[in-house]
Write a protein that holds these residues in place. Sequence first.
Motif, mmCIF file in Angstrom:
data_model
loop_
_atom_site.group_PDB
_atom_site.id
_atom_site.type_symbol
_atom_site.label_atom_id
_atom_site.label_comp_id
_atom_site.label_asym_id
_atom_site.label_seq_id
_atom_site.Cartn_x
_atom_site.Cartn_y
_atom_site.Cartn_z
ATOM 1 N N THR A 1 0.962 -1.414 0.071
ATOM 2 C CA THR A 1 0.091 -0.016 -0.155
ATOM 3 C C THR A 1 0.918 1.264 0.142
ATOM 4 N N THR B 1 2.502 1.648 -3.137
ATOM 5 C CA THR B 1 1.738 2.216 -4.567
ATOM 6 C C THR B 1 1.499 3.548 -4.242
ATOM 7 N N HIS B 2 1.480 4.174 -3.359
ATOM 8 C CA HIS B 2 1.084 5.591 -3.010
ATOM 9 C C HIS B 2 2.269 6.493 -3.317
#
Length: 361
Positions: A269, A272-273
């Motif tokens: 996560t 991905t950011h």
Amino acid sequence: MPSTSLRQDDACPPYSLMDDYSEGAHPQILEALLRTNSTQQVTYGNDEYSICARQLLRNKIGCAEDEADIFFVPSGTSANLISIASCLRPYEAVITLDSGHIACKEAGAIEATGHKLILVPAVDGKMTPTNLQKALQQNQFYPHMAKPRLLYISNASETGTVYTKRELSNLSAICKQSNLLLFMDGARIGTAICSRKNDLTLREIFDMTDIFWIGGTKAGALMGEAIVVKKDLADGFVFHLKQHGALLAKGRILGVQFMELFRSDLFFTLATHANEMAQKISTSFEELGYRLAAETETNQVFVILPQQLVRSLQDRFRFYVWEQLDNGDSVIRLVTSWATDEQEIDRFNAWVQQWTVATNI
């Protein structure tokens, strides 16, 4: 010059896009460290958190305990140095790109162990089968030349590009044919795996390499990297950790962090950011007509800008000037992270856009 409406930004402190480790750690990691702080644990990486983290990593990779050992170290340089030194004889050499981290950014750490680096030109930041074969052919005059024994690559590369399954498979095949070990620096493997260009799984990386590591420092941890070593190379590895000062008495500190990163999808996560923030910068530059020096595939943006714009941005943001070009333009590098504030990216893009309009570039 830009309009006066932009000068309100002058009061803002420069926002850093220098790297992906300027912030501390993700709050969940800090909370996990605090939550586990007062428990007594076995030392030197044999604590319950490190054991749990190793199993979580094996689960994410898809490998069994009898296939690989996992070792936690505090830094990327220690991961590279210890991994390479552990499996080479004194007369054996490393093939690496001339832009490779071990060639440019680690103060000669590999050479200090007595191992020659054979430098190869990069293509889009990556090793190619043609250049690898050429390096092998040029270094076969034994015993008068150091013997190539290991290929070092990084994924993502120093310019943020990623290896495809086909590219890695081709390199792996040459290594097997040539009795080379294949070692992957994974400082930014999180952003590589989460790249829109990626078609590799962690299991496929494990199968095609002999040693690789998973970076935590650039992925939301305070510090720490996890080295994944196939069983046939793992015997005695812990002695190399100890000799190089990387076997921490409080190894739990690394174990807790990797346990927190991988007990859910937090690691992916956060990566991905970082990629999304970089893509937002990259897309804005392209829409304004600026030329990228490398395709933006992960969390690094390399763009060619006029010197006036570079100076203007330096008053408001921090970043690396990567290269000065003969025509006076500069290649700058912008790096986003797990903690990059999207509002700051919007501010950055707005400034570039308004400066461009105001100066008719």
